[in-house]
Scaffold this active site. Sequence first.
Site, mmCIF file in Angstrom:
data_model
loop_
_atom_site.group_PDB
_atom_site.id
_atom_site.type_symbol
_atom_site.label_atom_id
_atom_site.label_comp_id
_atom_site.label_asym_id
_atom_site.label_seq_id
_atom_site.Cartn_x
_atom_site.Cartn_y
_atom_site.Cartn_z
ATOM 1 N N HIS A 1 0.868 -1.181 0.000
ATOM 2 C CA HIS A 1 0.000 0.000 0.000
ATOM 3 C C HIS A 1 0.897 1.220 0.000
ATOM 4 C CE1 HIS A 1 -3.936 1.992 0.682
ATOM 5 N NE2 HIS A 1 -3.144 2.946 1.143
ATOM 6 N N CYS A 2 0.861 1.963 -1.081
ATOM 7 C CA CYS A 2 1.880 2.976 -1.341
ATOM 8 C C CYS A 2 1.531 4.292 -0.662
ATOM 9 C CB CYS A 2 2.047 3.191 -2.846
ATOM 10 S SG CYS A 2 3.448 4.240 -3.211
#
Length: 377
Positions: free
Chosen positions: A182-183
Amino acid sequence: MRSRQRMFAAVMRLLLKCLRLGQRRQFKLVRQVKQLWLYGHLCLRSLLYNSFTNGDVVLDSLFEPIYWLVDHVTRWFGVVFVALVIGLTSSIVAIVYICLLPLILQTYTPAWICWHLAYGHWNLIMIVFHYYMAITTSPGHPPQAKNDLTGISICRKCIAPKPARTHHCSICNRCVLKMDHHCQKAWLNNCVGHYNHRYFFSFCLFMTMGCIYCSISGWEMFRDAYAAIERMKLLGKETLQVAANQTYYQTPPPTFSFRQRAFHKSVVYLWVLCSSVALALGALTLWHAALITRGETSIERHINRKERQRLQKKGKVFRNPYSYGSWDNWKVFLGVEEPRHWITRVLLPSPHLPHGTGLSWDLPPCMTEQRAPLLAI
C-alpha cells in the site's frame, strides 16, 4: 475465690469459642472467594479457548487498537501526500517555464533548444500520465462470490476466496490481486497491485529521470545562483554597516532587485529538491527493478526468502513459479508482446492491461517454451 475462678474460666472459654468461630467464618469466606475465582477463570477459558492461541496472538490482540488507529490515520496521510507531490511538481514546472526556459531560448544553440524542449516535455507527459493512472486505477480485487478456480485459499479476514499472489491490505480492508504494497512513500494513496503496478513503477522511473535531468542541466545555473545568494548576504551586511556609519559623502552599495533574488532562490530550490528526490526515489526505483527482474513483489520477496531458507535446510532448491527469466519477466511486466510494443507501450503513454486477470497465472504469450512451475526440485 472459687466462684471467681469459675467465672474467669467461663469467660475464657467463651472468648476462645468466638475466636474459633471468627476463624471458621474467615476461612469459609476465603474458600468462597477462591472458588468464585476458579469458576470465573474456567468460564473465561471455556469462552476464549483456542488451541492455536499463543503469546504472539495475545500480543497482536493487545495491539489491535493501535493498528486500527495507524491504518485510519495513514489514509489521511495519503491525501496530504498526493496534494504535496502535485504542489511540488507544479512548482518545479512553473520555475522551469518562468525562469529557465527564457534563459535557454536566449543562450543555447537551436539544436540544444530542440533537445531540451523535446525531452523535457516528453518526460513531463510520461510523469503526469503514469501518476494519474497509478492513483486512479484500481489494483484489482478478487470476486467475493464462489468461483470455479482451483487451488485457492480463503482469506481469514475477508472470509472470501483468495487466489494465488493475492494478499489482504489492512488499510483498504480488502484483498488485492498481486499486491505489492500500500503505497504512501510514493504519494499514491492507493494500493499497488495487479492492474496499476506498471503505472507505479513507470511513474517512479520517469520521475527519477526527470529529476536527474533537471539536476544535471541546472548544475551550472545552481552554482551561479548559489554564489549570487552568498553575494546578497555580504551586500546585506555591508548595507547595514554603511547605514550605521553613513556620512554625507558615502553612498550605500548596490542591491539586488526582487526579481533577481527570486530567480536565484528559485534555481537553488529547484536543484536541491530535484537532487533529493532523484536520490530517494532512484533508490526505490532500483529496488523495484530488482524485484521485477526476479519476478516477485515486495511481499513475495519475504515469503520466498523464508521458503528458500526452509528448503535449503532440507537440501532442496527453491524455484519461483512466477519467474520466467530476467528478460522475460520484464517483457511480461511491461506487456511487450511484439517488438513495436517497446515504443508504443513503453516509450509512449499506454493504458494497456497487464497479462492475465490476476486470478490465475497462465503462460504469457511472449513465452516460447513452457517452464515447470515447481517450488522445489
